[in-house]
Write a protein that holds these residues in place. Structure first.
Motif, short mmCIF file in Angstrom:
data_model
loop_
_atom_site.label_atom_id
_atom_site.label_comp_id
_atom_site.label_asym_id
_atom_site.label_seq_id
_atom_site.Cartn_x
_atom_site.Cartn_y
_atom_site.Cartn_z
N LEU A 186 0.49 -1.36 0.11
CA LEU A 186 0.08 0.35 0.13
C LEU A 186 0.82 1.17 -0.68
O LEU A 186 0.73 2.18 -0.95
N ARG A 187 1.99 0.83 1.21
CA ARG A 187 2.93 2.19 1.16
C ARG A 187 3.56 2.96 -0.23
O ARG A 187 3.66 3.50 -1.26
N LEU A 188 3.92 1.63 -1.15
CA LEU A 188 4.84 1.44 -2.39
C LEU A 188 3.15 1.61 -3.77
O LEU A 188 3.69 3.00 -4.03
N LEU A 189 2.35 2.14 -3.16
CA LEU A 189 0.88 2.05 -4.65
C LEU A 189 0.89 3.95 -4.21
O LEU A 189 0.75 4.32 -5.24
N ALA A 190 1.13 4.24 -2.82
CA ALA A 190 0.99 5.71 -2.89
C ALA A 190 2.22 6.08 -3.46
O ALA A 190 2.09 7.70 -3.82
N GLN A 191 2.98 5.35 -2.72
CA GLN A 191 4.36 6.25 -3.37
C GLN A 191 4.49 6.03 -5.37
O GLN A 191 4.88 7.07 -6.00
N HIS A 192 3.74 5.30 -5.98
CA HIS A 192 3.78 5.26 -7.20
C HIS A 192 2.48 6.40 -6.82
O HIS A 192 2.05 6.49 -8.72
N TYR A 193 1.77 6.26 -6.87
CA TYR A 193 0.06 7.46 -6.46
C TYR A 193 0.81 8.37 -7.98
O TYR A 193 -0.33 9.09 -8.56
N HIS A 194 2.06 9.15 -7.57
CA HIS A 194 1.98 10.08 -8.20
C HIS A 194 2.32 9.71 -9.63
O HIS A 194 2.46 10.51 -10.42
N ASP A 195 2.80 8.78 -9.86
CA ASP A 195 3.68 8.39 -11.16
C ASP A 195 2.21 8.39 -12.26
O ASP A 195 1.62 8.87 -12.94
N ARG A 196 0.80 8.27 -11.43
CA ARG A 196 -0.59 8.30 -11.89
C ARG A 196 -0.58 9.17 -12.45
O ARG A 196 -1.04 9.62 -13.38
N ALA A 197 -0.80 10.29 -11.41
CA ALA A 197 -0.57 11.95 -11.83
C ALA A 197 -0.20 12.08 -12.60
O ALA A 197 -0.58 13.20 -13.81
N ALA A 198 0.91 12.12 -12.57
CA ALA A 198 1.87 12.35 -13.81
C ALA A 198 1.76 11.73 -15.08
O ALA A 198 1.34 13.04 -16.72
N ALA A 199 1.25 11.01 -15.52
CA ALA A 199 1.11 10.32 -15.83
C ALA A 199 -0.68 10.04 -17.16
O ALA A 199 -0.42 10.91 -18.77
N LEU A 200 -1.34 9.74 -16.26
CA LEU A 200 -2.80 11.31 -16.69
C LEU A 200 -2.81 12.61 -17.09
O LEU A 200 -3.45 12.05 -18.39
N GLY A 201 -1.70 13.43 -16.39
CA GLY A 201 -1.67 15.01 -16.65
C GLY A 201 -0.50 15.24 -17.63
O GLY A 201 -1.45 15.28 -19.14
N ALA A 202 0.14 14.17 -18.61
CA ALA A 202 0.96 13.96 -19.74
C ALA A 202 0.15 12.96 -20.99
O ALA A 202 -0.19 14.25 -21.75
N GLY A 203 -1.16 12.28 -20.59
CA GLY A 203 -1.54 11.09 -21.43
C GLY A 203 -2.63 11.94 -22.28
O GLY A 203 -3.12 11.84 -22.91
N GLN A 204 -3.41 13.00 -20.65
CA GLN A 204 -4.16 14.04 -21.77
C GLN A 204 -3.97 15.13 -22.81
O GLN A 204 -5.03 15.22 -23.22
N LEU A 205 -2.59 15.07 -22.28
CA LEU A 205 -2.32 15.98 -23.75
C LEU A 205 -2.04 15.47 -24.89
O LEU A 205 -2.08 15.94 -25.73
N ILE A 206 -1.76 14.05 -24.77
CA ILE A 206 -1.13 13.94 -25.68
C ILE A 206 -2.70 13.07 -26.40
O ILE A 206 -2.41 13.39 -28.16
N THR A 207 -3.74 12.93 -25.76
CA THR A 207 -4.06 12.61 -26.65
C THR A 207 -5.42 13.43 -26.74
O THR A 207 -6.67 13.47 -28.33
N GLN A 208 -5.51 14.88 -26.84
CA GLN A 208 -5.63 15.52 -27.53
C GLN A 208 -5.47 15.85 -28.96
O GLN A 208 -5.31 15.93 -29.61
N ARG A 209 -3.87 15.54 -28.69
CA ARG A 209 -3.34 15.13 -29.92
C ARG A 209 -3.63 14.70 -31.36
O ARG A 209 -3.86 14.79 -32.57
N LEU A 210 -4.02 13.35 -30.19
CA LEU A 210 -4.17 12.52 -31.43
C LEU A 210 -5.51 12.80 -32.00
O LEU A 210 -6.14 11.98 -32.87
N ALA A 211 -6.31 12.98 -30.96
CA ALA A 211 -7.87 13.45 -31.27
C ALA A 211 -7.62 14.30 -32.56
O ALA A 211 -8.88 14.36 -33.24
N ARG A 212 -7.08 15.72 -32.19
CA ARG A 212 -7.01 16.29 -33.21
C ARG A 212 -6.08 15.55 -34.95
O ARG A 212 -7.05 16.34 -35.52
#
Length: 533
Positions: A278-304
């Motif tokens: 659970l602690r490792l998941l919490a530690q990597h939870y910020h990886d999830r936030a970073a990936a979702l932030g970057a992924g949203q920008l990437i998918t906007q490019r792909l959608a366009r």
């Protein structure tokens, strides 16, 4: 495979703790000799080795998963850029595009290499440990079970703001990268107009904004990690107090009186391991936030890109492989501007078409349409029986493309396997043979991205040499002699005439009468009007 390996590592951890607890219990309480404990030491050694192997395999599988995903994401991004084409990508800064290719894609690594598998392991491994603890002491298992939801609950609260914060972080660094690159490229112009200091101050303000945003991101990460560690430490302390008071006889309800040194020590050692996933998941939870932030920008490019993607089949405007046909073609850009209006055109292979007209009439738009850089809003386009851009073609714009490299590297952009003899032949056709031979290093002589070592006319002829080397069936030229002196202009025209006399189809936009002598046909475009040839 990463989840399987991680689960196996969790099982080996439980066996390791069982072996340690048994060794201590039998040595302290049972008074057994070291030789009699050999089977338990063997179990401890096997569990240690098994855990190391499983964790190594887990790391390799997670890294491989991330590599596959990021490679596929870059392929999708490259396809999106191809669909958008040079015309639309001119609206973007090179710095922003490089951030997409590098930082945005790399931000996916933590999600696929760490978070995704850990999300499953954070459920499987604690349940496995909880079952073992409940087998020996159900009250200790209940204490662990009550404390466990606090960590994912707090993770969800943190994640609500972390994703948006990371997305803003990526947008800010993308803008800053683009602005910095643009200022460096325009440094001469800024100095001429006395705006270099103002540009530097603007970059400083942008950098300070990015610094503050970065510190906010780090603040969320460190504070959330501290709180999660606090919850885990308090929960482990509660279990330790229960085990200690139970062994001392101060607790006489539930399973406490049945606690032994073996069961108590085992539960005490398993408690941190229960919270570790659970602690490792919490530690990597910020990886999830970073990936979702970057992924949203990437998918906007792909959608366009999907909105403007060219059809994958050949257009129905023509089935002939010997003509270029446009039928009632209209091009309207996303901002509402009209690029071409109801243009019809039939051009046979080997013809040389000059496109003339005042600025804004759509000459460059027509070339971009034939190249496949833009798609028609209505009408049909066929280039030798295929959709525009499906077959190789030559392009020479007003600003020839250059890289930081040698003459040979410039030419081998279009023919990587070409020999030095073939390169020299193409250069001689473009009138650059003597110039290259006069250089100390010949084809290995360097040319900078800004064209240092070449004049404007020489750079244009170097691009012509690339065309001669590639030998395309169709060449599109946008003002090929703009800005050239008369002597250089005549050299370029002679080289083009010699090359096109071999049957190549040529379409060029021009304002200069000297180029019209090269054409076999002329298309005059009115300002935002129709045309027929």
């Amino acid at each position: 495979m990463a989840v399987v390996a991680g689960s196996l590592a969790g099982l080996m951890t439980i066996l390791q703790m069982v072996a340690i607890a048994a060794i201590v219990h039998k040595a302290v309480v049972g008074g057994m000799a070291v030789a009699a404990l050999a089977p338990w030491f063997a179990l401890l050694l096997v569990s240690l080795c098994g855990r190391a192997v499983a964790q190594s395999l887990q790391g390799k599988m997670m890294a491989r998963s991330s590599d596959v995903v990021r490679r596929h994401a870059r392929e999708q991004l490259m396809t999106a850029w191809e669909h958008l084409g040079p015309v639309r990508l001119r609206e973007e800064s090179a710095g922003s595009l490089s951030r997409e290719w590098l930082d945005h894609i790399e931000a996916l690594h933590g999600y696929f290499a760490r978070y995704l598998s850990q999300r499953t392991l954070a459920l499987l491994v604690p349940l496995l440990i909880l079952a073992v603890v409940a087998w020996f002491d159900w009250l200790a298992a209940l204490l662990l079970l009550l404390a466990a939801p606090l960590i994912p609950m707090f993770m969800a609260l943190v994640g609500m703001g972390a994703e948006n914060l990371n997305r803003r972080h990526f947008e800010a660094i993308g803008r800053l990268s683009g602005q910095f690159l643009d200022r460096v490229r325009a440094l001469t112009t800024l100095q001429l107009f006395g705006r270099a200091e103002a540009a530097a101050n603007q970059l400083q303000r942008r950098s300070d904004e990015y610094r503050r945003l970065t510190m906010r991101t780090l603040k969320v990460a460190f504070l959330s990690s501290a709180v999660l560690e606090f919850f885990a430490a308090v929960s482990i302390a509660v279990v330790a107090m229960y085990i200690g008071f139970g062994l001392l006889g101060y607790i006489d309800f539930g399973p406490a009186p049945e606690l032994t040194l073996f069961s108590g020590l085992l539960i005490l050692m398993l408690a941190p391991e229960f919270f570790q996933p659970l602690r490792l998941l919490a530690q990597h939870y910020h990886d999830r936030a970073a990936a979702l932030g970057a992924g949203q920008l990437i998918t906007q490019r792909l959608a366009r890109a999907r909105q403007v993607a060219a059809p994958e089949t050949a257009p129905s405007g023509s089935r002939s492989g010997n003509t270029i046909e446009l039928e009632q073609v209209c091009v309207r850009f996303e901002d509402g501007r009209l690029g071409l209006d109801t243009l019809s055109l039939t051009l046979h292979a080997g013809e040389r078409l000059a496109v003339t007209g005042p600025s804004g009439s759509g000459k460059t738009t027509l070339l971009s349409l034939l190249a496949g850089f833009v798609q028609p809003s209505q009408g049909r386009v066929s280039v030798f029986g295929s959709r525009p851009g499906a077959r190789p073609f030559g392009w020479l714009g007003q600003s020839p493309y250059r890289v930081h490299g040698s003459w040979a590297e410039h030419l081998r952009l279009v023919a990587p396997e070409a020999s030095d003899e073939a390169l020299m032949t193409a250069l001689e056709q473009a009138g650059l043979g003597e110039l290259v031979l006069a250089r100390p290093k010949g084809l290995a002589s360097s040319i900078t991205e800004q064209g240092q070592g070449l004049s404007g006319g020489q750079a244009r002829r170097l691009s012509l040499a690339r065309l001669f080397l590639a030998k395309p069936d169709l060449i599109l030229l946008d003002e090929p002699t703009a800005g050239l002196d008369p002597d250089t202009e005549q050299r370029v025209l002679s080289a083009l005439a010699d090359f096109t006399s071999r049957g190549c189809t040529l379409v060029f936009a021009t304002h200069h009468d000297s180029l019209l002598a090269l054409a076999t046909r002329t298309l005059a475009l009115p300002v935002r009007g129709g045309g027929r040839a």
